[in-house]
Design a protein around this motif. Structure first.
Motif, PDB file in Angstrom:
ATOM      1  N   VAL A  71      44.488  34.045  45.330  1.00 15.17           N
ATOM      2  CA  VAL A  71      43.876  32.852  44.750  1.00 15.17           C
ATOM      3  C   VAL A  71      44.961  31.835  44.449  1.00 15.17           C
ATOM      4  O   VAL A  71      46.019  32.182  43.921  1.00 15.17           O
ATOM      5  N   THR A  72      44.702  30.580  44.767  1.00 15.74           N
ATOM      6  CA  THR A  72      45.631  29.508  44.443  1.00 15.74           C
ATOM      7  C   THR A  72      45.443  29.124  42.985  1.00 15.74           C
ATOM      8  O   THR A  72      44.319  28.913  42.530  1.00 15.74           O
ATOM      9  N   ALA A  73      46.529  29.052  42.239  1.00 12.16           N
ATOM     10  CA  ALA A  73      46.499  28.665  40.822  1.00 12.16           C
ATOM     11  C   ALA A  73      47.509  27.548  40.600  1.00 12.16           C
ATOM     12  O   ALA A  73      48.242  27.174  41.515  1.00 12.16           O
ATOM     13  N   ALA A  74      47.560  27.048  39.400  1.00 11.95           N
ATOM     14  CA  ALA A  74      48.542  26.019  39.061  1.00 11.95           C
ATOM     15  C   ALA A  74      49.941  26.588  39.280  1.00 11.95           C
ATOM     16  O   ALA A  74      50.192  27.758  38.998  1.00 11.95           O
ATOM     17  N   PRO A  75      50.872  25.766  39.795  1.00 13.22           N
ATOM     18  CA  PRO A  75      52.214  26.255  40.097  1.00 13.22           C
ATOM     19  C   PRO A  75      52.930  26.909  38.918  1.00 13.22           C
ATOM     20  O   PRO A  75      53.689  27.844  39.105  1.00 13.22           O
ATOM     21  N   ASP A  76      52.677  26.442  37.698  1.00 15.26           N
ATOM     22  CA  ASP A  76      53.360  26.994  36.532  1.00 15.26           C
ATOM     23  C   ASP A  76      52.528  28.052  35.798  1.00 15.26           C
ATOM     24  O   ASP A  76      52.922  28.538  34.751  1.00 15.26           O
ATOM     25  N   ALA A  77      51.393  28.435  36.361  1.00 20.66           N
ATOM     26  CA  ALA A  77      50.524  29.423  35.712  1.00 20.66           C
ATOM     27  C   ALA A  77      51.169  30.806  35.740  1.00 20.66           C
ATOM     28  O   ALA A  77      51.815  31.187  36.706  1.00 20.66           O
ATOM     29  N   LYS A  78      50.979  31.530  34.673  1.00 20.30           N
ATOM     30  CA  LYS A  78      51.445  32.914  34.582  1.00 20.30           C
ATOM     31  C   LYS A  78      50.261  33.772  34.118  1.00 20.30           C
ATOM     32  O   LYS A  78      50.303  34.384  33.052  1.00 20.30           O
ATOM     33  N   PRO A  79      49.204  33.814  34.932  1.00 22.46           N
ATOM     34  CA  PRO A  79      47.997  34.530  34.513  1.00 22.46           C
ATOM     35  C   PRO A  79      48.193  36.040  34.515  1.00 22.46           C
ATOM     36  O   PRO A  79      48.959  36.578  35.298  1.00 22.46           O
ATOM     37  N   ARG A  80      47.488  36.687  33.618  1.00 22.16           N
ATOM     38  CA  ARG A  80      47.516  38.140  33.557  1.00 22.16           C
ATOM     39  C   ARG A  80      46.312  38.746  34.258  1.00 22.16           C
ATOM     40  O   ARG A  80      46.321  39.931  34.561  1.00 22.16           O
ATOM     41  N   ALA A  81      45.253  37.933  34.458  1.00 19.48           N
ATOM     42  CA  ALA A  81      44.031  38.479  35.036  1.00 19.48           C
ATOM     43  C   ALA A  81      43.338  37.471  35.930  1.00 19.48           C
ATOM     44  O   ALA A  81      43.496  36.262  35.779  1.00 19.48           O
ATOM     45  N   VAL A  82      42.574  38.014  36.861  1.00 19.77           N
ATOM     46  CA  VAL A  82      41.675  37.246  37.710  1.00 19.77           C
ATOM     47  C   VAL A  82      40.285  37.763  37.380  1.00 19.77           C
ATOM     48  O   VAL A  82      40.057  38.971  37.358  1.00 19.77           O
ATOM     49  N   GLU A  83      39.368  36.852  37.107  1.00 17.68           N
ATOM     50  CA  GLU A  83      38.003  37.250  36.807  1.00 17.68           C
ATOM     51  C   GLU A  83      37.098  36.861  37.962  1.00 17.68           C
ATOM     52  O   GLU A  83      37.141  35.733  38.454  1.00 17.68           O
ATOM     53  N   LEU A  84      36.305  37.830  38.418  1.00 14.00           N
ATOM     54  CA  LEU A  84      35.351  37.620  39.504  1.00 14.00           C
ATOM     55  C   LEU A  84      33.942  37.796  38.966  1.00 14.00           C
ATOM     56  O   LEU A  84      33.695  38.680  38.136  1.00 14.00           O
ATOM     57  N   ARG A  85      33.022  36.978  39.454  1.00 11.40           N
ATOM     58  CA  ARG A  85      31.606  37.121  39.129  1.00 11.40           C
ATOM     59  C   ARG A  85      30.772  36.820  40.354  1.00 11.40           C
ATOM     60  O   ARG A  85      31.102  35.953  41.144  1.00 11.40           O
ATOM     61  N   SER A  86      29.682  37.556  40.463  1.00 17.05           N
ATOM     62  CA  SER A  86      28.681  37.301  41.492  1.00 17.05           C
ATOM     63  C   SER A  86      27.363  37.786  40.933  1.00 17.05           C
ATOM     64  O   SER A  86      27.232  38.971  40.595  1.00 17.05           O
ATOM     65  N   GLY A  87      26.403  36.881  40.803  1.00 18.34           N
ATOM     66  CA  GLY A  87      25.141  37.236  40.166  1.00 18.34           C
ATOM     67  C   GLY A  87      25.414  37.676  38.741  1.00 18.34           C
ATOM     68  O   GLY A  87      26.122  37.013  37.998  1.00 18.34           O
ATOM     69  N   GLN A  88      24.887  38.826  38.352  1.00 17.06           N
ATOM     70  CA  GLN A  88      25.087  39.365  36.999  1.00 17.06           C
ATOM     71  C   GLN A  88      26.353  40.221  36.891  1.00 17.06           C
ATOM     72  O   GLN A  88      26.743  40.623  35.804  1.00 17.06           O
ATOM     73  N   ALA A  89      26.980  40.534  38.008  1.00 16.99           N
ATOM     74  CA  ALA A  89      28.162  41.405  38.020  1.00 16.99           C
ATOM     75  C   ALA A  89      29.424  40.602  37.702  1.00 16.99           C
ATOM     76  O   ALA A  89      29.602  39.486  38.181  1.00 16.99           O
ATOM     77  N   ALA A  90      30.288  41.199  36.893  1.00 16.57           N
ATOM     78  CA  ALA A  90      31.558  40.566  36.536  1.00 16.57           C
ATOM     79  C   ALA A  90      32.648  41.632  36.519  1.00 16.57           C
ATOM     80  O   ALA A  90      32.391  42.796  36.222  1.00 16.57           O
ATOM     81  N   GLN A  91      33.860  41.212  36.842  1.00 15.99           N
ATOM     82  CA  GLN A  91      34.993  42.145  36.874  1.00 15.99           C
ATOM     83  C   GLN A  91      36.267  41.377  36.549  1.00 15.99           C
ATOM     84  O   GLN A  91      36.490  40.279  37.050  1.00 15.99           O
ATOM     85  N   ARG A  92      37.101  41.961  35.714  1.00 12.70           N
ATOM     86  CA  ARG A  92      38.404  41.382  35.357  1.00 12.70           C
ATOM     87  C   ARG A  92      39.471  42.279  35.973  1.00 12.70           C
ATOM     88  O   ARG A  92      39.497  43.484  35.732  1.00 12.70           O
ATOM     89  N   LEU A  93      40.375  41.683  36.748  1.00  8.92           N
ATOM     90  CA  LEU A  93      41.382  42.431  37.494  1.00  8.92           C
ATOM     91  C   LEU A  93      42.783  41.953  37.121  1.00  8.92           C
ATOM     92  O   LEU A  93      42.990  40.763  36.869  1.00  8.92           O
ATOM     93  N   ALA A  94      43.740  42.854  37.138  1.00  6.08           N
ATOM     94  CA  ALA A  94      45.136  42.496  36.862  1.00  6.08           C
ATOM     95  C   ALA A  94      45.637  41.524  37.928  1.00  6.08           C
ATOM     96  O   ALA A  94      45.353  41.692  39.114  1.00  6.08           O
ATOM     97  N   ALA A  95      46.365  40.518  37.504  1.00  7.78           N
ATOM     98  CA  ALA A  95      46.882  39.491  38.416  1.00  7.78           C
ATOM     99  C   ALA A  95      48.386  39.635  38.582  1.00  7.78           C
ATOM    100  O   ALA A  95      49.097  39.968  37.644  1.00  7.78           O
TER     101      ALA A  95
END
Length: 154
Positions: A71-95
């Motif tokens: 996933v493309t993020a801001a150049p200075d971002a230091k995210p710890r997680a990526v969150e995905l959702r589709s319909g009612q399903a959601a998942q948080r994944l280590a980035a």
């Protein structure tokens, strides 16, 4: 080259700045859509065809059961997680932030192909993704394309 850099910057800023579930500004970038990427391994991306401009790319080794997500993020971002959702399903994944020649803020993660989010994506084509923020709803992918991709990865 300069135009490609501008579009990459627009896409990176748009995905990191949008923290709500409305139609994303990245959809306004001319020509941006879900595409199947040619190659030996199954691969789909949301971006501008025949360019380096992409918001998200998903790939897998056939029948591996795992989907790699970039996933493309801001150049200075230091995210710890990526969150995905589709319909009612959601998942948080280590980035993991990866250095890239094409994108300054490339974030990678992996998800199980049989998980509820990718199963919903396969049925509906809907996917929302967030990098260190609330997921942003992308325009829906073609359901047949999404289904073929996820099935090839399972």
């Amino acid at each position: 080259m300069r135009r490609r850099a501008i579009f990459s910057l627009i896409a990176a800023c748009a995905i990191s700045a949008c923290a709500h579930q409305t139609t994303p500004p990245v959809a306004a970038v001319e020509g941006m859509r879900w595409i199947e990427v040619e190659g030996d391994d199954p691969k789909v991306a949301f971006g501008v065809p025949d360019s380096d401009v992409m918001v998200v790319m998903m790939t897998c080794a056939p029948r591996s059961g795992q989907v790699a997500i970039a996933v493309t993020a801001a150049p200075d971002a230091k995210p710890r997680a990526v969150e995905l959702r589709s319909g009612q399903a959601a998942q948080r994944l280590a980035a993991v932030t990866m250095p890239s020649e094409l994108h300054d803020g490339l974030v990678e993660t992996a998800a199980p192909a049989s998980g509820p989010v990718l199963a919903s994506f396969a049925r509906t084509g809907e996917l929302a993704i967030g990098v260190g923020a609330s997921p942003m709803l992308l325009p829906a992918a073609d359901r047949q394309m999404a289904g073929r991709f996820v099935e090839a990865c399972r």
